[in-house]
Motif scaffolding. Structure first.
Motif, PDB file in Angstrom:
ATOM      1  N   GLY A   1       5.721   4.682  11.823  1.00 61.42           N
ATOM      2  CA  GLY A   1       5.988   4.810  13.251  1.00 61.42           C
ATOM      3  C   GLY A   1       4.955   4.132  14.135  1.00 61.42           C
ATOM      4  O   GLY A   1       5.264   3.767  15.276  1.00 61.42           O
ATOM      5  N   LEU A   2       3.733   3.947  13.612  1.00 51.34           N
ATOM      6  CA  LEU A   2       2.670   3.349  14.423  1.00 51.34           C
ATOM      7  C   LEU A   2       3.037   1.972  14.976  1.00 51.34           C
ATOM      8  O   LEU A   2       2.912   1.736  16.186  1.00 51.34           O
ATOM      9  CB  LEU A   2       1.369   3.288  13.617  1.00 51.34           C
ATOM     10  CG  LEU A   2       0.169   2.641  14.314  1.00 51.34           C
ATOM     11  CD1 LEU A   2      -0.160   3.354  15.620  1.00 51.34           C
ATOM     12  CD2 LEU A   2      -1.046   2.621  13.385  1.00 51.34           C
ATOM     13  N   PRO A   3       3.497   1.015  14.136  1.00 54.88           N
ATOM     14  CA  PRO A   3       3.846  -0.285  14.719  1.00 54.88           C
ATOM     15  C   PRO A   3       5.015  -0.202  15.691  1.00 54.88           C
ATOM     16  O   PRO A   3       5.080  -0.978  16.649  1.00 54.88           O
ATOM     17  CB  PRO A   3       4.198  -1.141  13.491  1.00 54.88           C
ATOM     18  CG  PRO A   3       4.560  -0.172  12.424  1.00 54.88           C
ATOM     19  CD  PRO A   3       3.694   1.026  12.674  1.00 54.88           C
ATOM     20  N   LEU A   4       5.926   0.749  15.485  1.00 59.05           N
ATOM     21  CA  LEU A   4       7.049   0.889  16.403  1.00 59.05           C
ATOM     22  C   LEU A   4       6.567   1.298  17.791  1.00 59.05           C
ATOM     23  O   LEU A   4       7.018   0.764  18.809  1.00 59.05           O
ATOM     24  CB  LEU A   4       8.046   1.927  15.871  1.00 59.05           C
ATOM     25  CG  LEU A   4       8.607   1.704  14.471  1.00 59.05           C
ATOM     26  CD1 LEU A   4       9.673   2.748  14.170  1.00 59.05           C
ATOM     27  CD2 LEU A   4       9.182   0.317  14.331  1.00 59.05           C
ATOM     28  N   VAL A   5       5.643   2.244  17.827  1.00 59.36           N
ATOM     29  CA  VAL A   5       5.108   2.697  19.116  1.00 59.36           C
ATOM     30  C   VAL A   5       4.354   1.566  19.810  1.00 59.36           C
ATOM     31  O   VAL A   5       4.530   1.329  21.015  1.00 59.36           O
ATOM     32  CB  VAL A   5       4.183   3.915  18.905  1.00 59.36           C
ATOM     33  CG1 VAL A   5       3.494   4.296  20.209  1.00 59.36           C
ATOM     34  CG2 VAL A   5       4.978   5.093  18.362  1.00 59.36           C
ATOM     35  N   LEU A   6       3.534   0.851  19.056  1.00 60.00           N
ATOM     36  CA  LEU A   6       2.761  -0.237  19.645  1.00 60.00           C
ATOM     37  C   LEU A   6       3.665  -1.360  20.146  1.00 60.00           C
ATOM     38  O   LEU A   6       3.460  -1.892  21.250  1.00 60.00           O
ATOM     39  CB  LEU A   6       1.767  -0.788  18.615  1.00 60.00           C
ATOM     40  CG  LEU A   6       0.674   0.180  18.143  1.00 60.00           C
ATOM     41  CD1 LEU A   6      -0.183  -0.473  17.063  1.00 60.00           C
ATOM     42  CD2 LEU A   6      -0.199   0.621  19.315  1.00 60.00           C
ATOM     43  N   ILE A   7       4.665  -1.721  19.353  1.00 52.69           N
ATOM     44  CA  ILE A   7       5.571  -2.795  19.747  1.00 52.69           C
ATOM     45  C   ILE A   7       6.409  -2.382  20.954  1.00 52.69           C
ATOM     46  O   ILE A   7       6.718  -3.201  21.826  1.00 52.69           O
ATOM     47  CB  ILE A   7       6.471  -3.200  18.555  1.00 52.69           C
ATOM     48  CG1 ILE A   7       5.622  -3.897  17.482  1.00 52.69           C
ATOM     49  CG2 ILE A   7       7.604  -4.122  18.998  1.00 52.69           C
ATOM     50  CD1 ILE A   7       6.319  -4.068  16.153  1.00 52.69           C
ATOM     51  N   LEU A   8       6.775  -1.104  21.022  1.00 54.12           N
ATOM     52  CA  LEU A   8       7.548  -0.614  22.156  1.00 54.12           C
ATOM     53  C   LEU A   8       6.748  -0.745  23.458  1.00 54.12           C
ATOM     54  O   LEU A   8       7.331  -0.949  24.532  1.00 54.12           O
ATOM     55  CB  LEU A   8       7.952   0.840  21.924  1.00 54.12           C
ATOM     56  CG  LEU A   8       8.927   1.449  22.940  1.00 54.12           C
ATOM     57  CD1 LEU A   8      10.216   0.628  22.981  1.00 54.12           C
ATOM     58  CD2 LEU A   8       9.239   2.894  22.596  1.00 54.12           C
ATOM     59  N   LEU A   9       5.421  -0.639  23.371  1.00 55.49           N
ATOM     60  CA  LEU A   9       4.589  -0.874  24.546  1.00 55.49           C
ATOM     61  C   LEU A   9       4.824  -2.280  25.090  1.00 55.49           C
ATOM     62  O   LEU A   9       4.995  -2.484  26.300  1.00 55.49           O
ATOM     63  CB  LEU A   9       3.106  -0.706  24.194  1.00 55.49           C
ATOM     64  CG  LEU A   9       2.585   0.713  23.970  1.00 55.49           C
ATOM     65  CD1 LEU A   9       1.130   0.649  23.524  1.00 55.49           C
ATOM     66  CD2 LEU A   9       2.725   1.541  25.230  1.00 55.49           C
ATOM     67  N   ASN A  10       4.837  -3.253  24.175  1.00 50.92           N
ATOM     68  CA  ASN A  10       5.012  -4.645  24.583  1.00 50.92           C
ATOM     69  C   ASN A  10       6.410  -4.904  25.124  1.00 50.92           C
ATOM     70  O   ASN A  10       6.585  -5.406  26.237  1.00 50.92           O
ATOM     71  CB  ASN A  10       4.722  -5.565  23.396  1.00 50.92           C
ATOM     72  CG  ASN A  10       4.923  -7.029  23.716  1.00 50.92           C
ATOM     73  OD1 ASN A  10       6.045  -7.526  23.674  1.00 50.92           O
ATOM     74  ND2 ASN A  10       3.849  -7.732  24.028  1.00 50.92           N
ATOM     75  N   THR A  11       7.419  -4.570  24.321  1.00 53.41           N
ATOM     76  CA  THR A  11       8.788  -4.884  24.723  1.00 53.41           C
ATOM     77  C   THR A  11       9.216  -4.075  25.944  1.00 53.41           C
ATOM     78  O   THR A  11       9.938  -4.576  26.814  1.00 53.41           O
ATOM     79  CB  THR A  11       9.756  -4.625  23.563  1.00 53.41           C
ATOM     80  OG1 THR A  11       9.566  -3.293  23.070  1.00 53.41           O
ATOM     81  CG2 THR A  11       9.521  -5.598  22.426  1.00 53.41           C
ATOM     82  N   GLY A  12       8.775  -2.830  26.010  1.00 54.73           N
ATOM     83  CA  GLY A  12       9.109  -2.006  27.164  1.00 54.73           C
ATOM     84  C   GLY A  12       8.490  -2.538  28.448  1.00 54.73           C
ATOM     85  O   GLY A  12       9.158  -2.606  29.495  1.00 54.73           O
TER      86      GLY A  12
ATOM     87  N   THR B   1      -1.806  -1.580  12.060  1.00 48.69           N
ATOM     88  CA  THR B   1      -1.222  -0.627  11.108  1.00 48.69           C
ATOM     89  C   THR B   1      -1.762  -0.842   9.705  1.00 48.69           C
ATOM     90  O   THR B   1      -2.016   0.126   8.970  1.00 48.69           O
ATOM     91  CB  THR B   1       0.309  -0.757  11.111  1.00 48.69           C
ATOM     92  OG1 THR B   1       0.796  -0.631  12.445  1.00 48.69           O
ATOM     93  CG2 THR B   1       0.941   0.318  10.239  1.00 48.69           C
ATOM     94  N   VAL B   2      -1.941  -2.094   9.306  1.00 48.29           N
ATOM     95  CA  VAL B   2      -2.507  -2.389   7.987  1.00 48.29           C
ATOM     96  C   VAL B   2      -3.931  -1.843   7.889  1.00 48.29           C
ATOM     97  O   VAL B   2      -4.309  -1.224   6.884  1.00 48.29           O
ATOM     98  CB  VAL B   2      -2.488  -3.902   7.713  1.00 48.29           C
ATOM     99  CG1 VAL B   2      -3.338  -4.242   6.486  1.00 48.29           C
ATOM    100  CG2 VAL B   2      -1.057  -4.390   7.490  1.00 48.29           C
ATOM    101  N   ILE B   3      -4.715  -2.039   8.927  1.00 45.10           N
ATOM    102  CA  ILE B   3      -6.095  -1.543   8.919  1.00 45.10           C
ATOM    103  C   ILE B   3      -6.120  -0.014   8.854  1.00 45.10           C
ATOM    104  O   ILE B   3      -6.890   0.584   8.088  1.00 45.10           O
ATOM    105  CB  ILE B   3      -6.849  -2.051  10.169  1.00 45.10           C
ATOM    106  CG1 ILE B   3      -7.015  -3.578  10.101  1.00 45.10           C
ATOM    107  CG2 ILE B   3      -8.215  -1.377  10.279  1.00 45.10           C
ATOM    108  CD1 ILE B   3      -7.580  -4.186  11.361  1.00 45.10           C
ATOM    109  N   VAL B   4      -5.262   0.624   9.647  1.00 48.56           N
ATOM    110  CA  VAL B   4      -5.182   2.086   9.609  1.00 48.56           C
ATOM    111  C   VAL B   4      -4.754   2.559   8.219  1.00 48.56           C
ATOM    112  O   VAL B   4      -5.294   3.531   7.675  1.00 48.56           O
ATOM    113  CB  VAL B   4      -4.201   2.596  10.684  1.00 48.56           C
ATOM    114  CG1 VAL B   4      -3.943   4.097  10.505  1.00 48.56           C
ATOM    115  CG2 VAL B   4      -4.745   2.324  12.080  1.00 48.56           C
TER     116      VAL B   4
ATOM    117  N   MET C   1       0.823  -1.205   0.000  1.00 49.01           N
ATOM    118  CA  MET C   1       0.000   0.000   0.000  1.00 49.01           C
ATOM    119  C   MET C   1       0.861   1.262   0.000  1.00 49.01           C
ATOM    120  O   MET C   1       0.569   2.228  -0.706  1.00 49.01           O
ATOM    121  CB  MET C   1      -0.951  -0.007   1.201  1.00 49.01           C
ATOM    122  CG  MET C   1      -2.123  -0.971   1.045  1.00 49.01           C
ATOM    123  SD  MET C   1      -3.377  -0.798   2.350  1.00 49.01           S
ATOM    124  CE  MET C   1      -2.517  -1.596   3.725  1.00 49.01           C
ATOM    125  N   ILE C   2       1.944   1.254   0.776  1.00 48.52           N
ATOM    126  CA  ILE C   2       2.833   2.410   0.808  1.00 48.52           C
ATOM    127  C   ILE C   2       3.518   2.591  -0.541  1.00 48.52           C
ATOM    128  O   ILE C   2       3.660   3.708  -1.048  1.00 48.52           O
ATOM    129  CB  ILE C   2       3.866   2.250   1.939  1.00 48.52           C
ATOM    130  CG1 ILE C   2       3.174   2.365   3.309  1.00 48.52           C
ATOM    131  CG2 ILE C   2       4.978   3.283   1.818  1.00 48.52           C
ATOM    132  CD1 ILE C   2       4.087   2.114   4.490  1.00 48.52           C
TER     133      ILE C   2
END
Length: 468
Positions: free
Chosen positions: A245-256, A292-295, A87-88
């Motif tokens: 950046g959206l998946p990075l922020v979401l994944i950082l929630l988990n890993t953090g 992120t795909v849905i967004v 899509m990008i």
């Protein structure tokens, strides 16, 4: 597969010979007889399993051990990442972002800018997921700049790998730190410093030089440069940066949160609490990519006036080209899994541990040889940590010395990725390289990362000894 009983005991020497022979057969099948990599990996896996003494009635279980787990992990990430990338790419967003980046840093520094962006993205996101998300930007920059594709692509891959191997919150260094009792916060600080140094030496200096030795065309997995699909919308640069950046922020929630939980006296109680558990689920990599795909479907599709049938066509068109990537990567995991269930890693690690090497050297060599023997960096790292924990507990090492040992194990676990590593095949397919080209670039780069990482660990261990 812990309860698997082999029909005969080959011993450590026999297992080493078997592993080396299996790799040689695989190389001959692919390079000399031109057998498709998926078939060659499956044939070699079956032959290795039977030669190791795995009973015929457990053969399929042994094959599925590595294949199912690798395919399960890779398939969701690659499929969702490919949809996002498609899509990008087709919206024109990848070209727009590439043009803006080149305007900022210049064509001569485009590879450096792309690699630096990958290093920053690599902090919260796993190697394979980050590479898949970044691929449309890598392709677009390569088309815009011209010249050697690998000289542009390989530094970005090294950046992701350096972060994944050395720096928490990634699972390998976190698991090793937990096993040996290292300070997670100190490991993160040192790991980030190591990752940046290794990226600068291997990714910035060595990778472009190796890449220019091979003439590889820009892959068309996500569509060609001139292709018109009707999905074009010329989105703003900020929109594309936000989507990446959206998946990075979401994944950082988990890993953090996982890293924070590991520092708590009762980690399970913290991680399983209501709001923490919910944020961790949202930050699981497949869920983060799905969101992120849905967004992206809303922002680049419906929000840009595109019909649902066109959006469905674009996302569906992303899946066909990556089928080969997924299957070959899964088969690479199958081959590595077969080698693991034979016990070769434990046998080699145990033999090295009995030699009585200095702890830092032993930590590095155990991880490195287990990595070479069975492919998985995470297994190599946790195996080395499990063997070193007794030595560390019985010695009077300072906290910084223990961190240096963790870094040495991390360095060993990354070294010389080859045909029994699923990541080897992921890089090979996404970068459009054959096996010989991948061995001549990616394998050497991973080896260089291991060597530099060990030297840094040695220097840190010596410094820690001096300052007490």
């Amino acid at each position: 597969m812990e309860d698997l009983a082999l029909s005969w005991d080959l011993g450590t020497a026999g297992l080493l010979i078997l592993a080396a022979s299996s790799v040689a057969v695989l190389l001959i099948l692919i390079m000399a007889f031109k057998v498709h990599a998926f078939l060659a990996l499956m044939i070699t896996s079956v032959g290795t399993a039977l030669a190791a003494g795995i009973p015929p009635n457990q053969l399929l279980d042994a094959l599925a051990f590595g294949f199912n787990s690798t395919l399960g992990n890779v398939m969701l990430l690659v499929a969702l990442g490919a949809m996002l990338g498609r899509m990008i790419e087709t919206s024109g967003g990848a070209k727009i972002l590439a043009d803006r980046m080149i305007a900022l840093v210049g064509e001569k520094r485009a590879s450096l800018g792309l690699s630096l962006a990958s290093l920053l993205m690599g902090f919260p996101i796993f190697f394979d997921a980050g590479l898949v998300v970044m691929m449309p930007i890598i392709y677009a920059v390569a088309r815009r700049v011209g010249g050697s594709f690998l000289a542009i692509a390989l530094p970005a891959a090294v950046a992701f790998s350096a972060m994944h191997i050395f720096a928490p919150p990634h699972p390998g260094p976190v698991a090793a730190s937990t096993i040996v009792g290292a300070d997670i916060g100190l490991v993160m600080i040192v790991g980030l410093v190591f990752a940046v140094i290794i990226w600068a030496l291997v990714g910035v200096l060595l990778a472009p030089w190796l890449g220019r030795r091979f003439d590889v065309a820009i892959p068309t997995l996500l569509g060609g440069e001139q292709e018109e699909t009707g999905f074009e919308s010329n989105p703003k640069v900020g929109t594309i940066i936000a989507l990446l950046g959206l998946p990075l922020v979401l994944i950082l929630l988990n890993t953090g949160l996982n890293t924070l939980g590991a520092t708590r006296p009762e980690p399970d109680a913290f991680l399983d609490s209501g709001w923490v558990s919910s944020l961790r689920v949202v930050g699981e990599t497949p869920i983060a990519l799905l969101i992120t795909v849905i967004v992206s479907m809303f922002v680049l599709g419906w929000g840009a006036g595109k019909k649902g049938t066109l959006i469905e066509k674009i996302t569906d068109s992303a899946l066909g080209p990556i089928a080969s990537v997924v299957l070959i990567t899964g088969a690479g995991g199958m081959f590595g899994g077969v080698l693991r269930v034979t016990g070769i890693g434990d046998a080699v690690a145990g033999s090295l541990n009995d030699i009585g090497l200095p702890v830092l050297v032993a930590a590095f060599l155990v991880a490195q040889i287990v990595r070479l023997a069975q492919g998985s960096a995470t297994v190599a790292l946790t195996t080395a940590a499990s063997l070193m924990v007794g030595v560390i507990a019985a010695s009077d090492f300072s906290p910084l010395q223990v961190v240096a040992i963790v870094m040495a194990m991390s360095a060993g676990s990354v070294g010389f990725s080859h045909v029994n590593d699923s990541g080897f095949w992921l890089v090979s397919r996404f970068f459009g390289m054959d096996m010989k080209q991948t061995l001549g670039t990616w394998t050497l780069l991973q080896g260089a990362m291991a060597i530099v990482g060990f030297v840094l660990s040695y220097l840190l261990f010596g410094l820690a000894s001096v300052i007490g």
